[in-house]
Design an enzyme around this catalytic site. Structure first.
Site, PDB file in Angstrom:
ATOM      1  CE1 TYR A 344      -3.154  -2.767   0.486  1.00 50.55           C
ATOM      2  CE2 TYR A 344      -2.112  -3.052   2.868  1.00 50.55           C
ATOM      3  CZ  TYR A 344      -3.426  -3.337   1.686  1.00 50.55           C
ATOM      4  OH  TYR A 344      -4.162  -4.592   1.797  1.00 50.55           O
ATOM      5  CG  ASP A 346      -0.530   3.346   4.811  1.00 51.33           C
ATOM      6  OD1 ASP A 346      -1.848   3.070   3.862  1.00 51.33           O
ATOM      7  OD2 ASP A 346      -0.519   2.691   5.000  1.00 51.33           O
ATOM      8  N   GLY A 348      -0.693   7.743  -1.506  1.00 51.60           N
ATOM      9  CA  GLY A 348      -1.294   8.248  -2.305  1.00 51.60           C
ATOM     10  C   GLY A 348      -2.006   8.172  -2.597  1.00 51.60           C
ATOM     11  CB  VAL A 431      -3.863   4.276   7.139  1.00 50.05           C
ATOM     12  CG1 VAL A 431      -4.608   3.698   5.488  1.00 50.05           C
ATOM     13  CG2 VAL A 431      -3.451   5.805   6.735  1.00 50.05           C
ATOM     14  N   GLY A 432      -7.311   2.812   8.233  1.00 49.28           N
ATOM     15  CA  GLY A 432      -7.503   1.603   7.552  1.00 49.28           C
ATOM     16  C   GLY A 432      -6.928   1.083   9.185  1.00 49.28           C
ATOM     17  CG  ASN A 433      -4.819  -2.241   9.283  1.00 45.08           C
ATOM     18  OD1 ASN A 433      -4.593  -1.378   7.781  1.00 45.08           O
ATOM     19  ND2 ASN A 433      -4.262  -2.956   9.526  1.00 45.08           N
ATOM     20  CE1 TYR A 434       1.033  -0.030  12.316  1.00 47.49           C
ATOM     21  CE2 TYR A 434      -0.194  -1.698  10.317  1.00 47.49           C
ATOM     22  CZ  TYR A 434       1.220  -1.588  11.543  1.00 47.49           C
ATOM     23  OH  TYR A 434       2.234  -2.664  11.686  1.00 47.49           O
ATOM     24  CG  HIS A 489       4.006  -4.926   7.766  1.00 50.27           C
ATOM     25  ND1 HIS A 489       3.295  -6.019   8.700  1.00 50.27           N
ATOM     26  CD2 HIS A 489       4.490  -3.554   8.735  1.00 50.27           C
ATOM     27  CE1 HIS A 489       3.408  -5.216  10.134  1.00 50.27           C
ATOM     28  NE2 HIS A 489       3.518  -3.296  10.340  1.00 50.27           N
ATOM     29  CB  ILE A 641      19.008  21.347  -2.581  1.00 49.09           C
ATOM     30  CG1 ILE A 641      19.145  21.748  -1.563  1.00 49.09           C
ATOM     31  CG2 ILE A 641      19.496  21.550  -3.734  1.00 49.09           C
ATOM     32  CD1 ILE A 641      20.692  20.840  -1.062  1.00 49.09           C
ATOM     33  CG  HIS A 651       5.907  -3.820  12.609  1.00 48.64           C
ATOM     34  ND1 HIS A 651       4.739  -2.973  12.072  1.00 48.64           N
ATOM     35  CD2 HIS A 651       5.886  -4.658  13.429  1.00 48.64           C
ATOM     36  CE1 HIS A 651       4.076  -3.610  13.821  1.00 48.64           C
ATOM     37  NE2 HIS A 651       5.019  -4.561  13.955  1.00 48.64           N
TER      38      HIS A 651
HETATM   39 CU   LIG Z   1       3.274  -2.145  10.938  1.00 44.65          CU
END
Ligand SMILES: [Cu+2]
Ligand SMILES: *[C@@H]1O[C@H](CO)[C@@H](O)[C@H](O)[C@H]1NC(C)=O
Ligand SMILES: *[C@@H]1O[C@H](CO)[C@@H](O)[C@H](O)[C@H]1NC(C)=O
Ligand SMILES: *[C@@H]1O[C@H](CO)[C@@H](O)[C@H](O)[C@H]1NC(C)=O
Ligand SMILES: *[C@@H]1O[C@H](CO)[C@@H](O)[C@H](O)[C@H]1NC(C)=O
Ligand SMILES: *[C@@H]1O[C@H](CO)[C@@H](O)[C@H](O)[C@H]1NC(C)=O
Length: 686
Positions: A344, A346, A348, A431-434, A489, A641, A651
């Protein structure tokens, strides 16, 4: 009224006069709401609710007016500020500082919309109420998903025969089933459609749906036609049990054994009750800092034009023109049919700002916080508000800013200590679960510390295993509870840091610590280290892998400004957790993300190069990315710059992450480096 300081002891005549004036003023405001942007104090302010409405109207009139019926579908995916060019912003702010009457640069909006199933990039001038450009993106990839289409997709399985049969076969209750949409990545397909997979979970005795996946089923939904276009029920795997998964207070409170707080009233270190900072529009002044706060539905929190007051020089000196999270890449490491594609973006794919949640006063942010609301658009372009999306608070760090105890002077003991007090700007994106906690912490020393806290719930795979001893294969994760595998992940957060150290013309210097052997007899020592500095001439010189490059200081300097001692003024990056990218270059997710290949990149500033993995990440093929920009190999010496830094986490889940993860923290700092003549907090009040 009292807060505006109006004195009510005035005569009734005066009051009447004021009343008339008020009516007049209200009318004035009313008439001018669509045209008057004088209420904007800052050219980088986020679009307001009324500006978002104006965008909706302009886009609808231009592309989808009911009279011309010139489009059969219009859906909005992103609307945000189209920043004025940097020189315009800087000169406006300069003039404003000098209190010359100035006109705010034109307010413009950048829109990503799907019209007739194609991707439009539209730029709107709000000041002129006009469409100034409309480009159809015919390359790969799709814009961020909006909530409405995800909700519509999540409902589809409930009216789809084969899914109903699968639920029945598993002896599950349909009314306890909930579904969520996920992006599908890209794995070399020639042609793509705008599809998501819908994955379903089971409640029945818990609210922690993510711990109860209904494994084995893959539902594919085509978002353009909003229909199920693929369905596979590959295998039946036990749904992990509900027991022990619920994290709510109502469920867990009062059930022994109890873990008591260490003090009766735990409020954290003593906080200052009154905020020690001033807010002027979206500009915050605190201690020696001044910066601007904005919200964007993709990036979330944006810090702009951060400058620090140099008390010796009695002037604000610029540090950071714009800093924000450019992308969040989360690839899972599970090769099973239902999992391999979970890679994913998260930001974009889902919108890091869109997913930001209202902060809970006193718990998410201490009692002395000031909150900001955030505005975004829903599918039809209507603005929506997330209240309390950003909080700002002063924090007694409970740490020591500096100290010394002197005992070497006969007959005397001198102890000087200064406690550390910082200012924190916080946002939480779920973002969903996190849940990602994003903190930008400003210190009086001139340091900006960014901290990311990761909490929330793991994405787990259901499995038949109930004990580690049964496992004889690679299960791509850790057995966390019966039938529950926490899948390995990564989280790679890429930060766009447009440092303008005492002006925009900067250079990037790598100071390597070089171990040096001593061969001659000039010293009894056999080795030492010294510092070898190299200025990166081009973008390729600047790419840095912190794992392999050994000890180095990474400094952005202003080659045109030196301290009295002759050192170039600078700011250095102090990286946090450094995680090397472990995927191979030819692996699809890797070729799409690109940026984790190096921890640090430096590019020449270009207003349109914002998103490290490209403007379109959903099913992207990596043709618009930081790698590509950097491959232009532009000159970056004494230029404006941008430093791109990736904060990476590998993780590996552990049992403590079940059923909800204790926060895992990591961050980085940018620190003054020969920026001040001496310790800037010498004169801080004890
Ligand atoms: Cu994680
Ligand atoms: C959308 O499609 C309609 C009918 O197919 C066509 O008339 C119209 O020009 C298209 N509009 C845009 C903005 O592409
Ligand atoms: C927590 O407090 C309760 C009630 O006062 C007590 O019964 C319990 O033993 C305490 N638990 C711990 C771990 O100290
Ligand atoms: C804890 O907070 C409560 C409610 O605000 C207050 O009545 C009590 O006195 C406090 N106790 C301590 C030890 O501060
Ligand atoms: C980035 O873009 C370049 C140029 O389009 C492309 O060759 C590359 O595969 C992309 N991805 C990565 C990881 O570099
Ligand atoms: C700025 O970036 C965009 C997108 O990468 C590119 O198309 C454009 O040519 C760049 N402009 C300059 C002046 O380099």
């Amino acid at each position: 009224m009292t807060e505006y300081g109006i004195d009510f002891s005035m005569s009734s005549d005066l009051r009447f006069l004021l009343f008339l004036l008020c009516i007049f003023a209200i009318n004035l405001c009313f008439i001018s709401t669509t045209k008057d942007y004088s209420s904007h104090l800052h050219p980088l302010d986020s679009l307001t609710s009324s500006e978002l409405t104006q965008v909706q109207t302009i886009v609808k009139n231009a592309f989808c007016s009911s009279t011309s019926s010139s489009c059969h579908s219009l859906s909005f995916h992103y609307v945000g500020l189209h920043e004025p060019d940097k020189p315009i912003v800087l000169s406006f702010l300069q003039e404003q500082e000098e209190e010359e009457p100035t006109k705010i640069p034109h307010r413009q909006a950048s829109v990503l919309a799907r019209i007739n199933h194609s991707n439009h990039e539209i730029i709107i001038d709000l000041t002129d109420s006009a469409v100034i450009s409309n480009k159809i993106h015919d390359g790969h990839g799709y814009p961020l998903l909006n909530f409405a289409e995800q909700e519509a997709a999540n409902k589809l399985p409930f009216t789809y025969g084969p899914f109903l049969a699968s639920v029945k076969k598993r002896k599950l209750k349909l009314e306890e089933t909930v579904c969520q949409s996920f992006t599908v990545g890209w794995f070399g397909e020639e042609k793509t459609k705008r599809v998501v997979t819908v994955m379903c979970y089971y409640l029945d005795g818990t609210v922690n749906l993510y711990m109860r996946p209904i494994e084995g089923i893959t539902v594919t939904v085509d978002l353009d036609v909003m229909k199920i276009t693929g369905y596979v029920d590959r295998s039946i795997v036990p749904v992990p049990k509900a027991e022990g998964t619920d994290y709510r207070e109502v469920v867990n409170q009062g059930k022994p054994p109890l873990l008591n707080s260490t003090t009766e009233n735990l409020t954290g270190p003593q906080q200052n009750v009154h905020p020690g900072f001033a807010i002027d529009g979206n500009v915050i002044r605190w201690a020696n800092w001044r910066f601007h706060v904005a919200f964007d539905m993709r990036a979330g929190l944006i810090i702009s034009h951060a400058s620090i007051n140099d008390i010796e020089k009695d002037e604000y000196r610029s540090v950071l023109y714009r800093g924000f999270i450019s992308e969040v890449f989360v690839p899972y490491m599970d090769l099973t049919e239902e999992w391999y594609y979970r890679t994913y973006f998260d930001s974009g794919d889902f919108g890091f700002g869109l997913c930001a949640t209202s902060l809970v006063p006193v718990k998410d942010c201490p009692a002395n916080s000031v909150f900001f609301d955030g505005y975004y658009i829903v599918q039809d372009g209507t603005p929506a508000k997330t209240p309390n999306i950003i909080c700002v608070f002063e924090r007694n760090a409970g740490d020591v800013l500096w100290r010394h105890t002197e005992t070497a002077i006969p007959g005397k003991v001198i102890t000087e200590v200064r406690p550390e007090v910082n200012l924190v700007v916080r946002m939480v994106s779920t973002v969903g679960n996190y849940d990602y906690i994003v903190d930008w912490e400003f210190k009086q020393t001139g340091t900006i510390k960014v901290n990311i806290g990761m909490t929330g719930i793991l994405e787990v795979r259901a499995s038949s295993y109930t004990h580690k001893d049964q496992i004889k294969e690679d299960v791509y994760g850790t057995l966390l509870a019966e039938n529950t595998i926490g899948v390995y992940h990564d989280h790679f957060l890429n930060f766009h840091l447009d440092l303008d150290v005492d002006g925009y013309a900067n250079s990037f210097v790598k100071s390597r610590l070089k171990p040096t052997p001593v061969f001659d007899k000039s010293s009894p020592r056999r080795s030492y280290w010294t510092v070898v500095s190299e200025t990166a001439k081009t973008e390729s010189d600047a790419r840095t892998n912190l794992c392999s490059s050994g000890a180095a200081e990474l400094i952005v300097v202003n080659p045109n400004k030196r301290t009295r001692m002759g050192n170039y003024v600078g700011y250095r990056l102090r990286p946090g957790s450094v995680s090397s990218n472990l995927l191979s270059d030819d692996d699809f997710p890797e070729s799409r993300a690109g940026f984790p290949k190096y921890n640090v990149w430096v590019t020449q500033y270009n207003k349109s190069e914002k998103w490290a993995a490209g403007l379109y990440t959903d099913q992207s093929r990596g043709d618009d990315n930081l790698t590509k920009w950097s491959l232009r190999n532009r000159d970056i010496e004494n230029k404006d710059i941008v430093l791109w830094y990736t904060l990476g986490f590998h993780h590996v889940p552990y049992q403590e992450d079940f059923p909800v993860m204790p926060t895992l923290n990591s961050g980085f700092e940018i620190k003054p480096t020969n920026f001040f003549e001496h310790n800037p907090v010498l004169k801080v009040k004890p």
